[in-house]
Write a protein that holds these residues in place. Structure first.
Motif, PDB file in Angstrom:
ATOM      1  N   PRO A  60       6.103 -18.948  -5.411  1.00 39.12           N
ATOM      2  CA  PRO A  60       6.069 -17.892  -4.436  1.00 39.12           C
ATOM      3  C   PRO A  60       6.476 -16.786  -4.936  1.00 39.12           C
ATOM      4  CG  PRO A  60       6.950 -20.014  -3.741  1.00 39.12           C
ATOM      5  CD  PRO A  60       6.660 -20.091  -5.301  1.00 39.12           C
ATOM      6  N   GLY A  61       7.216 -16.457  -5.863  1.00 42.26           N
ATOM      7  CA  GLY A  61       7.724 -15.235  -6.323  1.00 42.26           C
ATOM      8  C   GLY A  61       6.597 -14.312  -6.821  1.00 42.26           C
ATOM      9  N   LEU A  62       5.435 -14.734  -7.004  1.00 44.86           N
ATOM     10  CA  LEU A  62       4.263 -14.098  -7.417  1.00 44.86           C
ATOM     11  C   LEU A  62       3.292 -13.595  -6.290  1.00 44.86           C
ATOM     12  CD1 LEU A  62       3.147 -15.664 -10.879  1.00 44.86           C
ATOM     13  CD2 LEU A  62       4.427 -13.471 -10.710  1.00 44.86           C
ATOM     14  N   GLU A  63       3.832 -14.175  -5.092  1.00 44.97           N
ATOM     15  CA  GLU A  63       2.932 -13.845  -4.136  1.00 44.97           C
ATOM     16  C   GLU A  63       4.049 -12.492  -3.016  1.00 44.97           C
ATOM     17  OE1 GLU A  63       2.574 -17.475  -1.680  1.00 44.97           O
ATOM     18  OE2 GLU A  63       1.681 -18.423  -3.158  1.00 44.97           O
ATOM     19  N   ALA A  64       3.044 -11.522  -2.687  1.00 39.30           N
ATOM     20  CA  ALA A  64       3.798 -10.390  -1.809  1.00 39.30           C
ATOM     21  C   ALA A  64       2.954  -9.976  -0.916  1.00 39.30           C
ATOM     22  CB  ALA A  64       3.969  -9.106  -2.961  1.00 39.30           C
ATOM     23  N   ASN A  65       3.452  -9.434   0.178  1.00 35.60           N
ATOM     24  CA  ASN A  65       2.887  -9.091   1.345  1.00 35.60           C
ATOM     25  C   ASN A  65       2.568  -7.670   1.359  1.00 35.60           C
ATOM     26  OD1 ASN A  65       1.913  -8.389   3.861  1.00 35.60           O
ATOM     27  ND2 ASN A  65       3.876  -8.718   5.017  1.00 35.60           N
ATOM     28  N   GLY A  66       1.269  -7.343   1.195  1.00 39.54           N
ATOM     29  CA  GLY A  66       0.667  -5.975   0.965  1.00 39.54           C
ATOM     30  C   GLY A  66      -0.049  -5.464   2.377  1.00 39.54           C
ATOM     31  N   GLU A  67       0.386  -6.048   3.602  1.00 37.72           N
ATOM     32  CA  GLU A  67       0.033  -5.759   4.841  1.00 37.72           C
ATOM     33  C   GLU A  67      -1.534  -5.172   5.227  1.00 37.72           C
ATOM     34  OE1 GLU A  67       2.853  -2.381   5.251  1.00 37.72           O
ATOM     35  OE2 GLU A  67       4.273  -4.002   5.395  1.00 37.72           O
ATOM     36  N   PHE A  68      -2.652  -5.478   3.960  1.00 36.16           N
ATOM     37  CA  PHE A  68      -3.910  -5.251   4.090  1.00 36.16           C
ATOM     38  C   PHE A  68      -4.233  -3.787   4.135  1.00 36.16           C
ATOM     39  CE2 PHE A  68      -4.558  -9.672   4.439  1.00 36.16           C
ATOM     40  CZ  PHE A  68      -5.937  -9.837   3.947  1.00 36.16           C
ATOM     41  N   THR A  69      -3.151  -2.794   3.456  1.00 31.70           N
ATOM     42  CA  THR A  69      -3.310  -1.321   3.509  1.00 31.70           C
ATOM     43  C   THR A  69      -3.141  -0.851   2.314  1.00 31.70           C
ATOM     44  OG1 THR A  69      -0.819  -1.083   4.035  1.00 31.70           O
ATOM     45  CG2 THR A  69      -2.467  -1.124   5.792  1.00 31.70           C
TER      46      THR A  69
END
Length: 346
Positions: A214-223
């Protein structure tokens, strides 16, 4: 003022044939249709949309419901659909939700679409059961772009497979610590791509014998901006990834910018891959999994027009292919990542 009878007299055809040719209806050859349109243009005849609608019960308008009209993918799909609709004499009525749940409610759960349009295209949203019921109640052709809905006309790519393709490319190069930049998998707009692409990322890791972190997953908001923030979040970790898979090219471009600001070389210190083949992907030499965004819009428009012309039309589920495009942002890992995010020597 030039009328339809003047055009019919000029081409020596009935007004009914001329009307069908100008409205793009079946039963008229392409040669006849071309001749009628050329004559109408030469004589300066412009059909009245309101009159045509009264006569045929049609508005000659197709609604397109789009989450964010400013995003590259949605704009490309809309452009493809508009091209086909324009060729057949239809107008496009755009409903841009702008990420606002209230706007979605207004479009789906009120009578906003009633008597305004002949058909509906829904982009990258998975309608709720209640929304599907209301769409069905419209009694008009509907095509969903980007969602798998049995019994409904759909046009999409396999988002899970596209993510697996991207991951297999990185894993095949020898990367084992791979970060992921995606978007929210829960929310009022219920986008389809974030969920499937995240699942593809995790499944590819498991297939390679590695557990998702999980620590290697980040939210980039598709922008792009979101990709930059997510990229910094991953790359400033004490044990940073050697590669990042971004679920869209716009986020991948943001990750590239974050890497540059942190002094990391691409692909020597970090490999980056996206999905889309965005119009700027070539400019950034970005490795990506290309999807036919423009073609999805064209196929979706063709589907609803075919449904309008054929009484016994059956909804079709179209799955378009994706393709890995290798450029210069991916390579085998040259170094084991050290601690910190700055540039290190060989």
């Amino acid at each position: 003022m030039t009328g339809i009878r003047d055009v019919a007299r000029e081409v020596e055809m009935s007004t009914a044939t001329v009307s069908r040719a100008l409205r793009g209806l079946p039963g008229v050859s392409e040669a006849t249709r071309s001749r009628v349109r050329e004559t109408a243009q030469r004589l300066g005849y412009v059909p009245s949309p309101s009159a045509a609608g009264l006569a045929s019960g049609q508005t000659r308008t197709v609604a397109v419901i789009v989450p964010f009209v400013t995003r590259w993918f949605f704009a490309a799909v809309v452009q493809g659909a508009e091209e086909v609709l324009r060729e057949r004499g239809y107008d496009l009525l755009l409903y841009n939700l702008g990420g606002d749940p209230a706007a979605r409610h207004r479009v789906f759960e009120t009578s906003l679409l009633t008597k305004r349009v002949d058909a509906v295209l829904v982009l990258s949203l998975k309608p709720s059961p209640e929304e599907l019921r209301r769409l069905e109640k419209l009694g008009r052709p509907v095509t969903i772009v980007g969602a798998d809905l049995p019994g409904w006309a759909t046009v999409r790519i396999d988002d899970h497979d596209a993510a697996v393709t991207a991951m297999e490319h990185l894993l095949g190069l020898g990367h084992h610590r791979i970060g992921y930049v995606g978007g929210d998998t829960e929310g009022v707009l219920d986008f389809t791509a974030p969920v499937e692409r995240l699942a593809g990322y995790r499944d590819a890791l498991r297939a390679a014998g590695r557990s998702p972190e999980p620590g290697l997953e980040a939210n980039g908001e598709f922008t792009v901006g979101g990709g930059m923030r997510a990229g910094r979040e991953l790359l400033e970790r004490p044990e940073r990834p050697t590669a990042v898979f971004a679920a869209s090219d716009e986020m991948a471009i943001g990750v590239l910018r974050a890497a540059r600001e942190l002094g990391l070389r691409v692909p020597e210190d970090l490999s980056v891959i996206g999905i889309d083949d965005h119009e700027m992907a070539g400019f950034f030499d970005l490795t990506t999994v290309a999807q036919p965004a423009h073609e999805q819009g064209r196929v979706a428009a063709q589907q609803v027009l075919h449904a309008l012309a054929e009484r016994n039309w059956e909804p079709d589920q179209v799955l378009l292919p994706t393709q890995l495009v290798v450029r210069r942002t991916t390579a085998a890992p040259a170094l084991r990542p050290g601690r910190g995010g700055g540039r290190r020597g060989r």
